[in-house]
Design a protein around this motif. Structure first.
Motif, PDB file in Angstrom:
ATOM      1  N   PRO A  82       0.850  -1.194   0.000  1.00  0.00           N
ATOM      2  CA  PRO A  82       0.000   0.000   0.000  1.00  0.00           C
ATOM      3  C   PRO A  82       0.882   1.240   0.000  1.00  0.00           C
ATOM      4  CG  PRO A  82       0.066  -0.987   2.189  1.00  0.00           C
ATOM      5  CD  PRO A  82       0.803  -1.921   1.265  1.00  0.00           C
ATOM      6  N   PRO A  83       0.396   2.336  -0.555  1.00  0.00           N
ATOM      7  CA  PRO A  83       1.214   3.555  -0.565  1.00  0.00           C
ATOM      8  C   PRO A  83       1.381   4.079   0.862  1.00  0.00           C
ATOM      9  CG  PRO A  83      -0.998   4.025  -1.344  1.00  0.00           C
ATOM     10  CD  PRO A  83      -0.924   2.536  -1.164  1.00  0.00           C
ATOM     11  N   PRO A  84       2.445   4.837   1.085  1.00  0.00           N
ATOM     12  CA  PRO A  84       2.642   5.388   2.428  1.00  0.00           C
ATOM     13  C   PRO A  84       1.536   6.389   2.766  1.00  0.00           C
ATOM     14  CG  PRO A  84       4.335   6.184   0.911  1.00  0.00           C
ATOM     15  CD  PRO A  84       3.516   5.200   0.172  1.00  0.00           C
ATOM     16  N   SER A  85       1.167   6.408   4.026  1.00  0.00           N
ATOM     17  CA  SER A  85       0.170   7.382   4.473  1.00  0.00           C
ATOM     18  C   SER A  85       0.790   8.772   4.421  1.00  0.00           C
ATOM     19  CB  SER A  85      -0.263   7.061   5.903  1.00  0.00           C
ATOM     20  OG  SER A  85       0.830   7.275   6.784  1.00  0.00           O
ATOM     21  N   ALA A  86      -0.017   9.781   4.546  1.00  0.00           N
ATOM     22  CA  ALA A  86       0.499  11.162   4.536  1.00  0.00           C
ATOM     23  C   ALA A  86       1.488  11.353   5.681  1.00  0.00           C
ATOM     24  CB  ALA A  86      -0.657  12.145   4.649  1.00  0.00           C
ATOM     25  N   HIS A  87       1.187  10.777   6.816  1.00  0.00           N
ATOM     26  CA  HIS A  87       2.061  10.880   7.993  1.00  0.00           C
ATOM     27  C   HIS A  87       3.419  10.241   7.699  1.00  0.00           C
ATOM     28  CE1 HIS A  87       3.017  11.163  12.209  1.00  0.00           C
ATOM     29  NE2 HIS A  87       3.279   9.871  12.260  1.00  0.00           N
ATOM     30  N   GLU A  88       3.404   9.030   7.146  1.00  0.00           N
ATOM     31  CA  GLU A  88       4.657   8.338   6.812  1.00  0.00           C
ATOM     32  C   GLU A  88       5.417   9.109   5.742  1.00  0.00           C
ATOM     33  OE1 GLU A  88       4.124   4.342   5.411  1.00  0.00           O
ATOM     34  OE2 GLU A  88       6.274   4.007   5.174  1.00  0.00           O
ATOM     35  N   ARG A  89       4.708   9.575   4.734  1.00  0.00           N
ATOM     36  CA  ARG A  89       5.350  10.311   3.646  1.00  0.00           C
ATOM     37  C   ARG A  89       6.038  11.574   4.180  1.00  0.00           C
ATOM     38  NH1 ARG A  89       1.951   9.349  -0.229  1.00  0.00           N
ATOM     39  NH2 ARG A  89       0.380  10.708   0.634  1.00  0.00           N
ATOM     40  N   ARG A  90       5.376  12.288   5.086  1.00  0.00           N
ATOM     41  CA  ARG A  90       5.981  13.497   5.670  1.00  0.00           C
ATOM     42  C   ARG A  90       7.273  13.159   6.397  1.00  0.00           C
ATOM     43  NH1 ARG A  90       0.837  15.160   6.906  1.00  0.00           N
ATOM     44  NH2 ARG A  90       0.966  14.296   8.990  1.00  0.00           N
ATOM     45  N   THR A  91       7.244  12.077   7.169  1.00  0.00           N
ATOM     46  CA  THR A  91       8.454  11.689   7.908  1.00  0.00           C
ATOM     47  C   THR A  91       9.566  11.315   6.949  1.00  0.00           C
ATOM     48  OG1 THR A  91       7.133  10.920   9.775  1.00  0.00           O
ATOM     49  CG2 THR A  91       9.382  10.079   9.613  1.00  0.00           C
ATOM     50  N   LEU A  92       9.254  10.556   5.899  1.00  0.00           N
ATOM     51  CA  LEU A  92      10.279  10.153   4.935  1.00  0.00           C
ATOM     52  C   LEU A  92      10.829  11.356   4.177  1.00  0.00           C
ATOM     53  CD1 LEU A  92       8.628   6.876   3.611  1.00  0.00           C
ATOM     54  CD2 LEU A  92      10.671   7.054   5.033  1.00  0.00           C
ATOM     55  N   GLU A  93       9.968  12.307   3.846  1.00  0.00           N
ATOM     56  CA  GLU A  93      10.434  13.514   3.161  1.00  0.00           C
ATOM     57  C   GLU A  93      11.322  14.349   4.079  1.00  0.00           C
ATOM     58  OE1 GLU A  93       6.523  13.967   0.265  1.00  0.00           O
ATOM     59  OE2 GLU A  93       6.901  15.472   1.816  1.00  0.00           O
ATOM     60  N   ARG A  94      10.947  14.410   5.350  1.00  0.00           N
ATOM     61  CA  ARG A  94      11.721  15.215   6.314  1.00  0.00           C
ATOM     62  C   ARG A  94      13.157  14.728   6.423  1.00  0.00           C
ATOM     63  NH1 ARG A  94      12.372  14.106  11.523  1.00  0.00           N
ATOM     64  NH2 ARG A  94      10.576  12.725  11.593  1.00  0.00           N
ATOM     65  N   ILE A  95      13.367  13.428   6.339  1.00  0.00           N
ATOM     66  CA  ILE A  95      14.720  12.888   6.483  1.00  0.00           C
ATOM     67  C   ILE A  95      15.409  12.691   5.136  1.00  0.00           C
ATOM     68  CG2 ILE A  95      14.205  11.774   8.675  1.00  0.00           C
ATOM     69  CD1 ILE A  95      14.034   9.119   7.071  1.00  0.00           C
ATOM     70  N   GLY A  96      14.711  13.012   4.044  1.00  0.00           N
ATOM     71  CA  GLY A  96      15.315  12.883   2.726  1.00  0.00           C
ATOM     72  C   GLY A  96      15.545  11.439   2.311  1.00  0.00           C
ATOM     73  N   ALA A  97      14.654  10.562   2.725  1.00  0.00           N
ATOM     74  CA  ALA A  97      14.796   9.144   2.382  1.00  0.00           C
ATOM     75  C   ALA A  97      14.513   8.927   0.901  1.00  0.00           C
ATOM     76  CB  ALA A  97      13.840   8.308   3.221  1.00  0.00           C
ATOM     77  N   GLY A  98      15.112   7.914   0.337  1.00  0.00           N
ATOM     78  CA  GLY A  98      14.902   7.579  -1.064  1.00  0.00           C
ATOM     79  C   GLY A  98      13.509   7.024  -1.307  1.00  0.00           C
ATOM     80  N   MET A  99      13.175   6.873  -2.583  1.00  0.00           N
ATOM     81  CA  MET A  99      11.850   6.387  -2.960  1.00  0.00           C
ATOM     82  C   MET A  99      11.604   4.941  -2.511  1.00  0.00           C
ATOM     83  SD  MET A  99      10.343   8.913  -4.319  1.00  0.00           S
ATOM     84  CE  MET A  99       8.933   8.155  -5.090  1.00  0.00           C
ATOM     85  N   ASP A 100      12.679   4.210  -2.251  1.00  0.00           N
ATOM     86  CA  ASP A 100      12.518   2.818  -1.842  1.00  0.00           C
ATOM     87  C   ASP A 100      12.459   2.646  -0.327  1.00  0.00           C
ATOM     88  OD1 ASP A 100      15.102   3.556  -1.384  1.00  0.00           O
ATOM     89  OD2 ASP A 100      16.012   1.765  -2.265  1.00  0.00           O
ATOM     90  N   ALA A 101      12.461   3.736   0.400  1.00  0.00           N
ATOM     91  CA  ALA A 101      12.434   3.654   1.865  1.00  0.00           C
ATOM     92  C   ALA A 101      11.003   3.676   2.394  1.00  0.00           C
ATOM     93  CB  ALA A 101      13.218   4.801   2.468  1.00  0.00           C
ATOM     94  N   ARG A 102      10.776   2.936   3.431  1.00  0.00           N
ATOM     95  CA  ARG A 102       9.489   2.937   4.135  1.00  0.00           C
ATOM     96  C   ARG A 102       9.777   2.846   5.627  1.00  0.00           C
ATOM     97  NH1 ARG A 102       4.865   1.587   1.070  1.00  0.00           N
ATOM     98  NH2 ARG A 102       3.793   2.199   2.968  1.00  0.00           N
ATOM     99  N   LEU A 103       8.770   3.158   6.413  1.00  0.00           N
ATOM    100  CA  LEU A 103       8.897   3.035   7.858  1.00  0.00           C
ATOM    101  C   LEU A 103       8.349   1.680   8.277  1.00  0.00           C
ATOM    102  CD1 LEU A 103       7.750   6.587   8.976  1.00  0.00           C
ATOM    103  CD2 LEU A 103      10.092   5.731   8.658  1.00  0.00           C
ATOM    104  N   ALA A 104       9.180   0.890   8.929  1.00  0.00           N
ATOM    105  CA  ALA A 104       8.763  -0.463   9.302  1.00  0.00           C
ATOM    106  C   ALA A 104       7.580  -0.460  10.253  1.00  0.00           C
ATOM    107  CB  ALA A 104       9.947  -1.210   9.938  1.00  0.00           C
ATOM    108  N   CYS A 105       7.465   0.574  11.052  1.00  0.00           N
ATOM    109  CA  CYS A 105       6.358   0.611  12.005  1.00  0.00           C
ATOM    110  C   CYS A 105       5.040   0.943  11.315  1.00  0.00           C
ATOM    111  CB  CYS A 105       6.636   1.613  13.124  1.00  0.00           C
ATOM    112  SG  CYS A 105       6.693   3.336  12.563  1.00  0.00           S
ATOM    113  N   GLN A 106       5.091   1.497  10.121  1.00  0.00           N
ATOM    114  CA  GLN A 106       3.882   1.892   9.402  1.00  0.00           C
ATOM    115  C   GLN A 106       3.551   0.939   8.267  1.00  0.00           C
ATOM    116  OE1 GLN A 106       2.252   4.792  10.591  1.00  0.00           O
ATOM    117  NE2 GLN A 106       3.805   4.391  12.162  1.00  0.00           N
ATOM    118  N   LEU A 107       4.538   0.211   7.797  1.00  0.00           N
ATOM    119  CA  LEU A 107       4.351  -0.663   6.639  1.00  0.00           C
ATOM    120  C   LEU A 107       3.815  -2.007   7.053  1.00  0.00           C
ATOM    121  CD1 LEU A 107       4.747  -1.224   3.619  1.00  0.00           C
ATOM    122  CD2 LEU A 107       7.113  -1.824   4.153  1.00  0.00           C
TER     123      LEU A 107
END
Ligand code: FES
Length: 107
Positions: A82-107
């Protein structure tokens, strides 16, 4: 009594094996690959829950969804996720994570 006890123990292991077989047949399990092994977990578990359940937690987790210490790299099967939620996406953008990164606690 000893035979009954052993039969009961065997029945527990048999039921567990049967449950695993049914879950695999009905595709109720998801395979998660780690560098040294792959584990099958029930659908609905987060990657973090799976990692903890199999003794390979990525890090010490302090603030689920915010700290980004649980980020993982998805190397296969991203199209099935599933696509990342807005919350997860904000966190990933804040840290400059690559497109292949996800948060294990949210995925
Ligand atoms: S545990 Fe902190 S972002 Fe996932």
């Amino acid at each position: 009594m000893l035979l009954a006890w052993l039969a009961l123990i065997g029945a527990v292991f048999g039921a567990r094996a049967l449950r695993g077989w049914v879950q695999r047949q009905r595709r109720l399990l998801v395979a998660i690959g780690y560098p040294r092994r792959t584990v099958d977990v029930p659908r609905g578990w987060s990657v973090l829950e799976a990692s903890r359940g199999f003794g390979t937690p990525p890090v010490d987790v302090r603030r689920p969804g915010r700290c980004s210490t649980c980020r993982v790299r998805v190397v296969e099967g991203a199209a099935d996720l599933p696509p990342p939620s807005a919350h997860e996406r904000r966190t990933l953008e804040r840290i400059g994570a690559g497109m292949d990164a996800r948060l294990a606690c949210q995925l």
